[in-house]
Design a protein around this motif. Structure first.
Motif, PDB file in Angstrom:
ATOM      1  N   LEU A 132      54.168  44.842  56.289  1.00  0.00           N
ATOM      2  CA  LEU A 132      53.057  45.721  55.963  1.00  0.00           C
ATOM      3  C   LEU A 132      51.795  45.140  56.590  1.00  0.00           C
ATOM      4  CD1 LEU A 132      53.798  46.316  52.175  1.00  0.00           C
ATOM      5  CD2 LEU A 132      54.502  47.695  54.126  1.00  0.00           C
ATOM      6  N   TRP A 134      48.752  45.589  56.227  1.00  0.00           N
ATOM      7  CA  TRP A 134      47.556  45.372  55.399  1.00  0.00           C
ATOM      8  C   TRP A 134      47.746  44.249  54.397  1.00  0.00           C
ATOM      9  CZ3 TRP A 134      49.974  50.129  55.994  1.00  0.00           C
ATOM     10  CH2 TRP A 134      50.952  50.418  55.038  1.00  0.00           C
ATOM     11  N   LYS A 135      48.862  43.555  54.495  1.00  0.00           N
ATOM     12  CA  LYS A 135      49.043  42.393  53.616  1.00  0.00           C
ATOM     13  C   LYS A 135      49.214  41.161  54.476  1.00  0.00           C
ATOM     14  CE  LYS A 135      50.885  44.369  49.425  1.00  0.00           C
ATOM     15  NZ  LYS A 135      49.703  43.987  48.641  1.00  0.00           N
ATOM     16  N   LEU A 143      55.896  40.032  48.257  1.00  0.00           N
ATOM     17  CA  LEU A 143      55.837  41.378  47.680  1.00  0.00           C
ATOM     18  C   LEU A 143      57.101  41.683  46.867  1.00  0.00           C
ATOM     19  CD1 LEU A 143      54.209  43.966  47.531  1.00  0.00           C
ATOM     20  CD2 LEU A 143      55.386  44.743  49.573  1.00  0.00           C
TER      21      LEU A 143
ATOM     22  N   VAL B 175      51.568  57.647  56.352  1.00  0.00           N
ATOM     23  CA  VAL B 175      52.130  56.310  56.146  1.00  0.00           C
ATOM     24  C   VAL B 175      53.561  56.305  56.685  1.00  0.00           C
ATOM     25  CG1 VAL B 175      52.824  54.599  54.455  1.00  0.00           C
ATOM     26  CG2 VAL B 175      50.706  55.856  54.141  1.00  0.00           C
ATOM     27  N   HIS B 196      50.994  49.146  46.700  1.00  0.00           N
ATOM     28  CA  HIS B 196      51.141  48.221  47.826  1.00  0.00           C
ATOM     29  C   HIS B 196      51.388  48.922  49.156  1.00  0.00           C
ATOM     30  CE1 HIS B 196      51.079  44.822  45.172  1.00  0.00           C
ATOM     31  NE2 HIS B 196      52.042  45.328  44.443  1.00  0.00           N
ATOM     32  N   VAL B 197      51.892  50.136  49.100  1.00  0.00           N
ATOM     33  CA  VAL B 197      52.260  50.795  50.355  1.00  0.00           C
ATOM     34  C   VAL B 197      51.421  52.054  50.587  1.00  0.00           C
ATOM     35  CG1 VAL B 197      54.129  51.862  51.646  1.00  0.00           C
ATOM     36  CG2 VAL B 197      54.598  49.898  50.168  1.00  0.00           C
ATOM     37  N   PRO B 200      47.154  51.531  50.359  1.00  0.00           N
ATOM     38  CA  PRO B 200      46.622  50.780  51.506  1.00  0.00           C
ATOM     39  C   PRO B 200      46.946  51.446  52.837  1.00  0.00           C
ATOM     40  CG  PRO B 200      48.205  49.436  50.266  1.00  0.00           C
ATOM     41  CD  PRO B 200      48.053  50.709  49.525  1.00  0.00           C
ATOM     42  N   GLY B 201      48.116  52.069  52.919  1.00  0.00           N
ATOM     43  CA  GLY B 201      48.488  52.717  54.168  1.00  0.00           C
ATOM     44  C   GLY B 201      47.626  53.926  54.458  1.00  0.00           C
TER      45      GLY B 201
END
Ligand SMILES: Nc1ncnc2c1ncn2[C@@H]1O[C@H](COP(=O)(O)OP(=O)(O)OP(=O)(O)O)[C@@H](O)[C@H]1O
Ligand SMILES: [Mg+2]
Lengths: 290, 284
Positions: A132, A134-135, A143, B175, B196-197, B200-201
């Protein structure tokens, strides 16, 4: 450790190997009688729980698996069983359906037909790293990890693949090989019972590749997951796996058992014939390196 | 908005000194400053021209007062507190409306982006609403909500909801499904996937929506305040018009645009902080 059927294939069908699964009995008790064995999940609409699974110890088992895209069959009646702790390599030409099979085992494909039983702690290292963006790298590894110190665990796993320095980097700044190693660390850190590796060494240079081979073998010996390693590299398969399969024309077209103890040398006599046979099945005449 | 020199990647000025000179690092900083100054030349010239025109009597005071007059008026209104009060009232309307609209817009986008039924049921009416000119709704809003604060806040909220919804929903749809596979394999909960996905995506889209929606929030406020108001910037401007106080009208407009600039800068800041992961790549 409970392994159970995570993903219904073909609608509600979900069989699981009973012997691998402590909870199967309870669901079997709910079963209306469509099944012949205790190994069938309550929701199964196909009573196809494989006998072999009932004998226990499978990390994954697939029976009569078919998958077509837009009417074009990619997998046709594939049978595959991976014992727990067994290292299986899967060869096949590009487009032969290796990733497709792997996705089914990972529970990511709900449209395949057939029965699939797979450990519910299966982990995948995808063909592209899929971090990902953005992490930060460590957060990608951590995660979904529960436990007391996910960051420490993540950093330790990154250390094992030689990326400790990059724990705080953004994924988009990693090189291709680094990203692939991070993705491997993400799969390994969870100590899965079934490890699905889709060409995890594809973007690595020859030297790093050797290091990663050693690492994967090392981690495999320590946790003994069932491994399905998809690769294009016949030598890689021969060096690492207990069993090498070839996927062609939608089915497992060939199987080689490799009894040789590890570490193996690629020029070992025992591997020579296996290599020739594999190359022949793959349609390559054994003059080149591949 | 023009692309400000500060947002340009550090190497941009180096390429600008073109002419074959090797891009030397030390040369970069002064050039950047010069360029910033360059961009201020024409606005300042305009301002000077305006002041001169007014002072020389070419621009009639009644139609366009001199900048110095406007500044004096501003000082006066600041001192007696009426400007601060007016801005306070307007700001409160915009913030309330924005909070409501933003919550609604993002929540709707999440619903639509995550469930097929949400998409089927919620998206069509919102897309239709998008084509309704929202200022055309003012008479309706007055009939529904009266002439108090409610119709103004409602108009701002609606003006915020639509662009934020559209862009966030697009962001969520954009996304990469591969990341959802990752989330599935890592066995994230539904909430974990959103946190988390999905969010943010979709952040790049959401931030675009945020910027557009803040722009339309101010616009909606100005229009709503023109219609009827007994307090706030719009009221100040309207009553000034009745007394032919062009200086106050101009001052009101300047304040509006300053507020718009400030919120825009705020979103830029947010963007810079929230999308570091992209910047890290760009400047690598
Ligand atoms: N979602 C999809 N929609 C349509 N066709 C697909 C889809 N996924 C895979 N295919 C097709 O199925 C075939 C097998 O794809 P797959 O990715 O499994 O190949 P592979 O053996 O992993 O190849 P490679 O070694 O190049 O990775 C390909 O022809 C591909 O085009
Ligand atoms: Mg593949």
């Amino acid at each position: 450790m409970a392994a159970r059927f995570r993903h219904p294939v073909n609608g509600a069908a979900a069989a699981r190997p009973a012997a691998v699964d402590g909870t199967a009995d309870q669901s079997a008790a709910l079963d209306g009688g469509a099944s012949r064995a205790t190994a069938v999940d309550a929701t199964a609409d196909r009573p196809a729980a494989p006998e072999a699974a009932a004998s226990g110890g499978a990390a994954a088992e697939v029976r009569g698996l078919s998958r077509a895209f837009d009417g074009r069959p990619v997998l046709a009646d594939v049978d595959l069983r991976i014992e727990s702790g067994e290292f299986v390599a899967l060869l096949g030409r590009s487009g032969s359906g290796k990733s497709t099979l792997l996705r089914v085992l990972a529970g990511l494909d709900r449209e395949a037909e057939g029965t699939v039983a797979a450990s519910d702690s299966a982990m995948v290292a995808f063909q592209e790293p899929r971090l990902l963006p953005w992490k930060r790298v460590w957060a990608n590894i951590a995660l979904g990890l529960d436990g007391t110190a996910p960051k420490e665990a993540a950093v330790a796993a990154l250390g094992e693949v030689g990326l400790a320095d990059h724990a705080d980097a953004w994924p988009l700044t990693l090189s291709g090989g680094e990203a692939q190693r991070a993705s491997l660390a993400r799969a390994l850190v969870r100590e899965p019972e079934l490890l699905l590796l889709d060409e995890p060494f594809g973007a690595l240079d020859a030297l790093t590749r050797i290091t990663m081979h050693d690492l994967v073998l090392h981690l495999w010996r320590r946790h003994l997951p069932g491994v399905l390693l998809v690769t294009h590299d016949v030598d890689e398969a021969l060096l690492l796996a207990d069993r090498v399969l070839v996927l062609a024309d939608g089915r497992i077209a060939h199987e080689e058992h490799i009894g040789l103890p590890r570490p193996r040398h690629r020029d070992a006599d025992a591997l020579l014939h296996a290599r020739d046979r594999l190359l022949a099945v793959l349609g390559v005449h054994p003059t080149g390196d591949r | 908005m023009h692309p400000p020199a500060t947002a340009a990647p550090p190497r941009a000025p180096a390429t600008e000194n073109g002419s074959g000179a090797p891009p030397r690092r030390p040369a970069v900083a002064p050039r950047r400053r010069n360029r910033l100054l360059d961009r201020w030349v024409s606005p300042i010239a305009l301002l000077v021209g305006w002041q001169l025109g007014a002072s020389l009597g070419i621009l009639p005071e009644r139609l366009l007062p001199a900048p110095s007059t406007v500044a004096a008026t501003a000082l006066g209104l600041l001192q007696d507190g009426s400007l601060v009060d007016a801005v306070g009232v307007s700001l409160q309307r915009v913030l309330t409306g924005f909070a409501i609209g933003a919550t609604a817009g993002i929540a709707l986008a999440v619903v639509v982006g995550l469930s097929r039924w949400g998409d089927n049921l919620v998206d069509p009416p919102l897309q239709m609403l998008r084509t309704v000119p929202i200022f055309g709704l003012i008479p309706l809003f007055i009939l529904w909500f009266g002439i108090g604060e409610t119709p103004k806040v409602a108009l701002v909220a609606l003006a915020v909801t639509i662009p934020l919804y559209v862009n966030t929903a697009a962001g969520i749809r954009g996304v990469d499904p591969k990341f959802r596979d990752v989330a599935h394999v890592l066995r994230l909960s539904r909430l974990g996937v959103i946190r988390h996905v999905v969010l943010p995506g979709s952040l790049p889209g959401l931030l675009v929506g945020l910027r557009l929606s803040l722009g339309s929030a101010w616009l909606a406020l100005i229009v709503a305040e023109q219609i009827n108001a007994d307090a706030g910037l719009g009221f100040m401007i309207n009553s000034a018009r009745e007394f032919l106080r062009t200086d106050i009208v101009v001052l009101g407009l300047i304040v509006y645009s300053l507020l718009g600039l400030i919120t825009d800068a705020f979103v830029r800041l947010l963007e810079r902080r929230a999308l570091v992961w992209r910047r890290a790549f760009g400047t690598r």
